[in-house]
Design a protein around this motif. Structure first.
Motif, PDB file in Angstrom:
ATOM      1  N   MET A 135     -22.177  21.801 -21.398  1.00  0.00           N
ATOM      2  CA  MET A 135     -22.863  22.310 -22.756  1.00  0.00           C
ATOM      3  C   MET A 135     -24.559  22.563 -22.870  1.00  0.00           C
ATOM      4  SD  MET A 135     -21.127  17.909 -24.316  1.00  0.00           S
ATOM      5  CE  MET A 135     -19.948  17.278 -23.733  1.00  0.00           C
ATOM      6  N   ILE A 136     -25.075  22.109 -22.009  1.00  0.00           N
ATOM      7  CA  ILE A 136     -26.361  22.211 -21.330  1.00  0.00           C
ATOM      8  C   ILE A 136     -26.568  23.837 -21.206  1.00  0.00           C
ATOM      9  CG2 ILE A 136     -28.341  21.651 -20.482  1.00  0.00           C
ATOM     10  CD1 ILE A 136     -27.112  18.885 -19.786  1.00  0.00           C
ATOM     11  N   VAL A 137     -25.618  24.759 -20.975  1.00  0.00           N
ATOM     12  CA  VAL A 137     -25.800  25.444 -20.060  1.00  0.00           C
ATOM     13  C   VAL A 137     -25.724  26.596 -21.530  1.00  0.00           C
ATOM     14  CG1 VAL A 137     -24.577  27.412 -18.894  1.00  0.00           C
ATOM     15  CG2 VAL A 137     -24.961  25.849 -17.511  1.00  0.00           C
ATOM     16  N   ARG A 144     -18.602  27.954 -14.379  1.00  0.00           N
ATOM     17  CA  ARG A 144     -18.331  27.489 -13.086  1.00  0.00           C
ATOM     18  C   ARG A 144     -19.421  26.058 -13.158  1.00  0.00           C
ATOM     19  NH1 ARG A 144     -20.438  31.073  -8.906  1.00  0.00           N
ATOM     20  NH2 ARG A 144     -21.486  29.012  -8.132  1.00  0.00           N
ATOM     21  N   THR A 145     -19.723  25.411 -14.702  1.00  0.00           N
ATOM     22  CA  THR A 145     -20.276  24.468 -14.039  1.00  0.00           C
ATOM     23  C   THR A 145     -18.921  23.254 -15.789  1.00  0.00           C
ATOM     24  OG1 THR A 145     -20.387  24.306 -16.615  1.00  0.00           O
ATOM     25  CG2 THR A 145     -22.159  24.717 -14.809  1.00  0.00           C
ATOM     26  N   GLY A 170     -18.128  19.584 -18.383  1.00  0.00           N
ATOM     27  CA  GLY A 170     -18.091  18.602 -18.956  1.00  0.00           C
ATOM     28  C   GLY A 170     -19.941  18.278 -19.677  1.00  0.00           C
ATOM     29  N   VAL A 171     -21.196  17.863 -19.562  1.00  0.00           N
ATOM     30  CA  VAL A 171     -22.061  17.482 -20.297  1.00  0.00           C
ATOM     31  C   VAL A 171     -22.679  18.838 -19.863  1.00  0.00           C
ATOM     32  CG1 VAL A 171     -24.215  16.274 -19.816  1.00  0.00           C
ATOM     33  CG2 VAL A 171     -22.282  15.028 -20.526  1.00  0.00           C
ATOM     34  N   ALA A 172     -22.560  19.225 -18.417  1.00  0.00           N
ATOM     35  CA  ALA A 172     -23.303  20.744 -17.740  1.00  0.00           C
ATOM     36  C   ALA A 172     -23.117  22.116 -18.585  1.00  0.00           C
ATOM     37  CB  ALA A 172     -23.028  20.930 -16.252  1.00  0.00           C
ATOM     38  N   LEU A 200     -20.452  32.622 -16.176  1.00  0.00           N
ATOM     39  CA  LEU A 200     -20.973  31.603 -15.203  1.00  0.00           C
ATOM     40  C   LEU A 200     -21.317  30.786 -15.900  1.00  0.00           C
ATOM     41  CD1 LEU A 200     -24.799  33.987 -15.895  1.00  0.00           C
ATOM     42  CD2 LEU A 200     -23.489  33.286 -13.841  1.00  0.00           C
ATOM     43  N   ALA A 201     -21.260  29.828 -17.209  1.00  0.00           N
ATOM     44  CA  ALA A 201     -21.076  28.475 -17.941  1.00  0.00           C
ATOM     45  C   ALA A 201     -19.603  27.882 -17.074  1.00  0.00           C
ATOM     46  CB  ALA A 201     -21.245  28.840 -19.169  1.00  0.00           C
TER      47      ALA A 201
END
Lengths: 301, 312
Positions: free
Chosen positions: B111-113, B104-105, B107-109, B101-102
């Motif tokens: 980290m947040i995910v 797929r993002t 950089g910053v996204a 899942l994670a």
């Protein structure tokens, strides 16, 4: 109805906090993990000011409304110049640095202010009964039942938040500093080439972002209380709001704040608060995974 | 080159082995703790230091291993060896799902995910308080903490168990760094686009790094629970995602020995400062800020840059 109104109060405050976070992210591309601590600082400073001012509650509160955001803004500007600027606004290093700032602010507050939660008196607090409609045997009837009421202060919070949000919007679209901010947001290099003092714009944006969080905290402090750990929830919620609303988009942020708060009320009717939080967090993570531009964001900028 | 690195890391293990007989009881216990936590930091380093993926949710893996092991013992009635296996499998499963899942993002996204998933995991531990006992956590009885007839609650045995775990983790990382797979990970860290253009499956390699790192974290978490006899929700909270980042940054990201140095340094920094003030997290905060400002490469990283260029 009552739940909606309570939701509107928290939504208003959340929108203020989240707009601050969104502004900082939008213009500076910095994820400010210490945002919740600026919120907390605002509340704690409000208590200090109100405590020192003495006199009528309105005097202390009025002073706090001005002093706390300005002080927090100054602290934020200082943090920007002393730390963020020197790591060159590199996204990953700023996250790590703001985590550090988070712990510093939190622990310094713990050492000076202590672990107690302290209230601030609202400047005015009259009870306003709300009408309730009901169809009875005699037909349509109007009641003012006991318990169904709000306070003038809560309505004032909603109003004040609206005014501040409008001001921010006007500041961004109508003034010179807003123009500079938007120019910096669009293209840092070109802005620099056109002689815009990008460094100073960044410091101002970071200060305004933190100041907004502090202002939100001052508004909410008469309803809840000031506590050194109070920054965690607003941070998480602001993140959620900013992500759902689309990173860096101000109107999206406001809509998302209202949406989140209202849905939060509805979800917590059916589920326990912890489960509601789990669902909300997972939802946000999945939104980021599958729709990184946010629900209201347009095509990727 | 290989022999020098072998001498350094083997020397560290030997030194730790000797220290066991010299140290007073208090530091003896501390060092056992540090070795388990350094294994956790080393696992974090595989993702952050070598692959360049900054996760803010590693506590999820640590807690998955710890609770996988703890719940299997507490409610499944398993003995420690299979319970450790359950912890490992739990880490494997959680990291595989999160990775898919994670990743797929970026950089910053990313980290947040990872932060959000870890937060959801932490809340889930609290939500299922009937089994996990929430914030309070539960104690694993001394009588149950025996692996293959060895009583792990005995300080000496515990120390050696921690040392074995630490040596295994470090050996794994050393192997990884030299392997083809590990070199591709470093290539991804340095330039993802170019690596993809060279024909490597970037996603599969990153997923492999997440799973490897997550599983090793889970093993460290399970071992921590078993060796020190306590399983609690604090280990799933945000702090335990921040700590490995801090340790690795301090010790030096992308070095094999760095996570241990960072953990050792930070542990004693907090240990000493908590004698002076209750707000010991202040020290962690100041350390983070100073590190990002002045030594972004960490202790071992600075050593590598100035003295030993061969440091893996």
């Amino acid at each position: 109805m009552l739940a909606t109104l309570e939701g509107a109060v928290t939504a208003a405050v959340l929108a203020l906090t989240a707009v601050g976070l969104s502004l900082v992210f939008g213009v500076m591309r910095v994820v400010n993990v210490a945002h919740g601590e600026f919120f907390m600082l605002g509340a704690v400073l409000a208590w200090w000011v109100a405590h020192l001012a003495g006199g009528h509650a309105a005097v202390g509160f009025g002073l706090a409304l001005v002093v706390a955001p300005v002080l927090v803004g100054l602290i934020a500007a200082l943090a920007d110049v002393a730390v963020l600027k020197r790591v060159g606004y590199d996204p990953e290093r700023t996250i790590v640095a703001t985590i550090g700032i988070l712990y510093i602010i939190q622990q310094v507050t713990l050492m000076t202010y202590g672990p107690d939660a302290r209230p601030v008196e609202p400047p005015f607090n009259t009870r306003i009964p709300l009408p309730w409609f009901e169809f009875t045997d005699q037909g349509f009837a109007l009641y003012w039942p006991w318990g169904l009421s709000t306070t003038s202060y809560k309505l004032a919070v909603i109003g004040a938040s609206g005014v501040v949000l409008l001001t921010v919007r006007l500041l961004m679209t109508r003034t010179r500093i807003g123009l500079l901010m938007r120019a910096t947001q669009l293209d840092r290099e070109t802005a620099l080439a056109f002689g815009i003092p990008v460094d100073r714009v960044y410091a101002v944006v970071f200060a305004i972002g933190a100041g907004l969080a502090a202002l939100a905290a001052v508004l909410i402090v008469p309803i809840s209380q000031a506590h050194y750990l109070m920054g965690g929830d607003p941070l998480l919620l602001s993140f959620i709001v900013v992500i759902i609303g689309g990173l860096g988009s101000l109107p999206g942020t406001v809509v998302a704040a209202i949406l989140i708060r209202l849905s939060d009320g509805i979800i917590s009717v059916f589920f326990s608060p912890t489960l509601a939080k789990i669902l909300a967090t997972l939802l946000v993570a999945l939104v980021l995974v599958f729709r990184p531009q946010g629900l209201f964001g347009g095509a990727r900028a | 080159m290989i022999s020098r690195s072998l001498a350094l890391h083997g020397g560290l293990i030997a030194l730790l082995c000797v220290l066991q007989f010299v140290l007073p009881a208090y530091h003896h216990g501390n060092l056992a703790r540090i070795m388990v936590l350094a294994t956790y930091a080393g696992a974090y380093n595989i993702m952050f230091g070598y692959t360049g993926l900054l996760s803010l949710g590693h506590a999820l893996f640590f807690a998955a291993g710890m609770y996988g092991m703890g719940l299997a013992m507490q409610h499944g009635g398993l003995s420690p060896a299979p319970a450790m296996a359950v912890g490992l499998l739990a880490g494997l499963a959680v990291s595989a799902v999160l990775g898919v899942l994670a990743l797929r993002t970026a950089g910053v996204a990313f980290m947040i995910v990872t932060l959000m998933f870890a937060q959801a995991g932490y809340l889930a531990i609290l939500y299922f308080g009937n089994w996990t006992r929430g914030d309070e956590g539960f104690v694993i009885q001394q009588a149950e903490r025996a692996l293959a007839g060895i009583d792990l609650s005995d300080p000496t045995n515990r120390y050696f168990a921690a040392l074995v775990l630490f040596a295994l983790g470090m050996g794994l990382t050393l192997r990884l760094v030299r392997s083809r797979f590990g070199r591709v990970l470093v290539a991804i860290r340095e330039n993802e686009e170019r690596t993809r253009m060279l024909g490597y499956d970037v996603f599969a390699h990153k997923l492999g790094a997440v799973i490897l790192s997550g599983t090793l974290s889970a093993v460290a978490g399970a071992a921590y629970g078993l060796l020190f006899g306590y399983v609690g929700a604090t280990f799933g909270a945000v702090q335990y995602s921040i700590f490995p980042l801090l340790w690795v940054l301090l010790g030096g990201a992308g070095t094999v020995i760095g996570p241990f140095l960072g953990t050792l340094f930070m542990f004693y920094l907090i240990d000493l400062s908590s004698g002076i003030t209750s707000a010991y997290m202040l020290v962690a905060g100041v350390a983070l800020v100073l590190l990002t400002l002045f030594a972004p490469q960490g202790l071992a990283g600075e050593i590598r840059a100035r003295l030993w260029r061969w440091l893996p």
